[in-house]
Design a protein around this motif. Sequence first.
Motif, PDB file in Angstrom:
ATOM      1  N   MET A  14       0.846  -1.163   0.000  1.00 45.24           N
ATOM      2  CA  MET A  14       0.000   0.000   0.000  1.00 45.24           C
ATOM      3  C   MET A  14       0.896   1.231   0.000  1.00 45.24           C
ATOM      4  O   MET A  14       1.710   1.401   0.900  1.00 45.24           O
ATOM      5  N   PRO A  15       0.777   2.112  -0.995  1.00 38.65           N
ATOM      6  CA  PRO A  15       1.602   3.310  -1.015  1.00 38.65           C
ATOM      7  C   PRO A  15       1.164   4.313   0.047  1.00 38.65           C
ATOM      8  O   PRO A  15      -0.005   4.365   0.420  1.00 38.65           O
ATOM      9  N   LEU A  16       2.107   5.086   0.528  1.00 33.91           N
ATOM     10  CA  LEU A  16       1.820   6.174   1.455  1.00 33.91           C
ATOM     11  C   LEU A  16       1.649   7.441   0.640  1.00 33.91           C
ATOM     12  O   LEU A  16       2.149   7.543  -0.478  1.00 33.91           O
ATOM     13  N   ARG A  17       0.988   8.433   1.202  1.00 36.46           N
ATOM     14  CA  ARG A  17       0.725   9.670   0.468  1.00 36.46           C
ATOM     15  C   ARG A  17       1.023  10.868   1.358  1.00 36.46           C
ATOM     16  O   ARG A  17       0.659  10.871   2.524  1.00 36.46           O
ATOM     17  N   ARG A  18       1.710  11.873   0.788  1.00 35.90           N
ATOM     18  CA  ARG A  18       2.001  13.135   1.477  1.00 35.90           C
ATOM     19  C   ARG A  18       1.856  14.273   0.487  1.00 35.90           C
ATOM     20  O   ARG A  18       2.051  14.087  -0.707  1.00 35.90           O
ATOM     21  N   PHE A  19       1.551  15.478   1.001  1.00 32.85           N
ATOM     22  CA  PHE A  19       1.470  16.647   0.127  1.00 32.85           C
ATOM     23  C   PHE A  19       2.842  17.002  -0.428  1.00 32.85           C
ATOM     24  O   PHE A  19       2.970  17.466  -1.543  1.00 32.85           O
ATOM     25  N   THR A  20       3.883  16.784   0.364  1.00 37.07           N
ATOM     26  CA  THR A  20       5.264  17.001  -0.083  1.00 37.07           C
ATOM     27  C   THR A  20       6.011  15.694   0.116  1.00 37.07           C
ATOM     28  O   THR A  20       6.490  15.409   1.217  1.00 37.07           O
ATOM     29  N   PRO A  21       6.115  14.862  -0.922  1.00 35.51           N
ATOM     30  CA  PRO A  21       6.746  13.550  -0.740  1.00 35.51           C
ATOM     31  C   PRO A  21       8.246  13.678  -0.480  1.00 35.51           C
ATOM     32  O   PRO A  21       8.889  14.614  -0.965  1.00 35.51           O
ATOM     33  N   PRO A  22       8.804  12.774   0.295  1.00 37.30           N
ATOM     34  CA  PRO A  22      10.246  12.777   0.550  1.00 37.30           C
ATOM     35  C   PRO A  22      11.010  12.267  -0.664  1.00 37.30           C
ATOM     36  O   PRO A  22      10.424  11.710  -1.599  1.00 37.30           O
ATOM     37  N   LEU A  23      12.301  12.447  -0.659  1.00 32.28           N
ATOM     38  CA  LEU A  23      13.148  11.952  -1.741  1.00 32.28           C
ATOM     39  C   LEU A  23      13.479  10.478  -1.535  1.00 32.28           C
ATOM     40  O   LEU A  23      13.613  10.024  -0.393  1.00 32.28           O
ATOM     41  N   PRO A  24      13.630   9.713  -2.622  1.00 33.55           N
ATOM     42  CA  PRO A  24      14.069   8.324  -2.476  1.00 33.55           C
ATOM     43  C   PRO A  24      15.395   8.260  -1.711  1.00 33.55           C
ATOM     44  O   PRO A  24      16.273   9.094  -1.906  1.00 33.55           O
ATOM     45  N   GLY A  25      15.493   7.313  -0.794  1.00 32.23           N
ATOM     46  CA  GLY A  25      16.687   7.164   0.027  1.00 32.23           C
ATOM     47  C   GLY A  25      16.614   7.916   1.343  1.00 32.23           C
ATOM     48  O   GLY A  25      17.439   7.703   2.229  1.00 32.23           O
ATOM     49  N   ALA A  26      15.611   8.786   1.500  1.00 34.68           N
ATOM     50  CA  ALA A  26      15.467   9.549   2.741  1.00 34.68           C
ATOM     51  C   ALA A  26      15.011   8.633   3.873  1.00 34.68           C
ATOM     52  O   ALA A  26      14.255   7.685   3.658  1.00 34.68           O
ATOM     53  N   ASP A  27      15.487   8.917   5.078  1.00 34.23           N
ATOM     54  CA  ASP A  27      15.032   8.207   6.270  1.00 34.23           C
ATOM     55  C   ASP A  27      13.874   8.987   6.879  1.00 34.23           C
ATOM     56  O   ASP A  27      13.935  10.222   6.992  1.00 34.23           O
ATOM     57  N   VAL A  28      12.815   8.287   7.240  1.00 23.70           N
ATOM     58  CA  VAL A  28      11.625   8.913   7.820  1.00 23.70           C
ATOM     59  C   VAL A  28      11.159   8.099   9.014  1.00 23.70           C
ATOM     60  O   VAL A  28      11.478   6.925   9.138  1.00 23.70           O
ATOM     61  N   ASP A  29      10.409   8.751   9.899  1.00 23.87           N
ATOM     62  CA  ASP A  29       9.690   8.018  10.940  1.00 23.87           C
ATOM     63  C   ASP A  29       8.212   8.147  10.592  1.00 23.87           C
ATOM     64  O   ASP A  29       7.790   9.117   9.971  1.00 23.87           O
ATOM     65  N   LEU A  30       7.445   7.137  10.944  1.00 27.71           N
ATOM     66  CA  LEU A  30       6.028   7.093  10.579  1.00 27.71           C
ATOM     67  C   LEU A  30       5.175   6.780  11.789  1.00 27.71           C
ATOM     68  O   LEU A  30       5.630   6.137  12.732  1.00 27.71           O
ATOM     69  N   CYS A  31       3.940   7.202  11.712  1.00 29.44           N
ATOM     70  CA  CYS A  31       2.937   6.766  12.666  1.00 29.44           C
ATOM     71  C   CYS A  31       1.738   6.339  11.835  1.00 29.44           C
ATOM     72  O   CYS A  31       1.207   7.122  11.046  1.00 29.44           O
ATOM     73  N   ILE A  32       1.338   5.086  11.958  1.00 24.77           N
ATOM     74  CA  ILE A  32       0.242   4.524  11.175  1.00 24.77           C
ATOM     75  C   ILE A  32      -0.972   4.390  12.088  1.00 24.77           C
ATOM     76  O   ILE A  32      -0.880   3.841  13.177  1.00 24.77           O
ATOM     77  N   TYR A  33      -2.111   4.907  11.611  1.00 24.59           N
ATOM     78  CA  TYR A  33      -3.349   4.892  12.386  1.00 24.59           C
ATOM     79  C   TYR A  33      -4.313   3.893  11.764  1.00 24.59           C
ATOM     80  O   TYR A  33      -4.908   4.182  10.732  1.00 24.59           O
ATOM     81  N   PRO A  34      -4.488   2.723  12.374  1.00 21.41           N
ATOM     82  CA  PRO A  34      -5.372   1.698  11.809  1.00 21.41           C
ATOM     83  C   PRO A  34      -6.825   2.145  11.713  1.00 21.41           C
ATOM     84  O   PRO A  34      -7.530   1.767  10.804  1.00 21.41           O
ATOM     85  N   ASP A  35      -7.281   2.951  12.652  1.00 18.03           N
ATOM     86  CA  ASP A  35      -8.635   3.511  12.610  1.00 18.03           C
ATOM     87  C   ASP A  35      -8.651   4.759  13.476  1.00 18.03           C
ATOM     88  O   ASP A  35      -7.684   5.057  14.168  1.00 18.03           O
ATOM     89  N   ASP A  36      -9.744   5.478  13.431  1.00 15.96           N
ATOM     90  CA  ASP A  36      -9.821   6.740  14.162  1.00 15.96           C
ATOM     91  C   ASP A  36      -9.894   6.552  15.675  1.00 15.96           C
ATOM     92  O   ASP A  36      -9.635   7.475  16.422  1.00 15.96           O
ATOM     93  N   ALA A  37     -10.231   5.360  16.139  1.00 19.66           N
ATOM     94  CA  ALA A  37     -10.434   5.137  17.564  1.00 19.66           C
ATOM     95  C   ALA A  37      -9.170   4.691  18.291  1.00 19.66           C
ATOM     96  O   ALA A  37      -9.090   4.788  19.504  1.00 19.66           O
ATOM     97  N   SER A  38      -8.156   4.201  17.553  1.00 19.82           N
ATOM     98  CA  SER A  38      -6.983   3.658  18.244  1.00 19.82           C
ATOM     99  C   SER A  38      -5.796   4.597  18.124  1.00 19.82           C
ATOM    100  O   SER A  38      -5.773   5.495  17.295  1.00 19.82           O
ATOM    101  N   GLY A  39      -4.822   4.371  18.982  1.00 21.75           N
ATOM    102  CA  GLY A  39      -3.581   5.130  18.902  1.00 21.75           C
ATOM    103  C   GLY A  39      -2.769   4.678  17.701  1.00 21.75           C
ATOM    104  O   GLY A  39      -3.048   3.656  17.081  1.00 21.75           O
ATOM    105  N   GLY A  40      -1.767   5.445  17.367  1.00 24.35           N
ATOM    106  CA  GLY A  40      -0.944   5.128  16.208  1.00 24.35           C
ATOM    107  C   GLY A  40       0.089   4.052  16.497  1.00 24.35           C
ATOM    108  O   GLY A  40       0.455   3.802  17.641  1.00 24.35           O
ATOM    109  N   LEU A  41       0.556   3.415  15.423  1.00 22.28           N
ATOM    110  CA  LEU A  41       1.634   2.429  15.496  1.00 22.28           C
ATOM    111  C   LEU A  41       2.907   3.123  15.015  1.00 22.28           C
ATOM    112  O   LEU A  41       2.986   3.545  13.856  1.00 22.28           O
ATOM    113  N   ALA A  42       3.885   3.261  15.890  1.00 19.38           N
ATOM    114  CA  ALA A  42       5.096   4.023  15.581  1.00 19.38           C
ATOM    115  C   ALA A  42       6.138   3.158  14.879  1.00 19.38           C
ATOM    116  O   ALA A  42       6.487   2.079  15.357  1.00 19.38           O
TER     117      ALA A  42
END
Length: 75
Positions: free
Chosen positions: A1-29
């Motif tokens: 599943m691709p991720l989407r951002r208004f300003t995408p990072p460059l290939p090779g960049a290191d990022v941290d993410l927080c994934i939200y499975p649904d609106d009721a739960s906390g994020g997965l870091a």
Amino acid sequence: MPLRRFTPPLPGADVDLCIYPDDASGGLAIQLATVCWVRDYEFGVAFVAIDPEVTQQLASMWSALATSGRRVKAS
């Protein structure tokens, strides 16, 4: 599943993410991921540093999503 951002990072960049499975739960870091590809505003990552418990939670989430067709938010 691709991720989407208004300003995408460059290939090779290191990022941290927080994934939200649904609106009721906390994020997965995701402590560290490397951007593998970018196309328009979407990009794919490879997880580099992730807690084993989060790995298990993600596996359960992907399995549930595969059968439901729902989407998740990432930031």
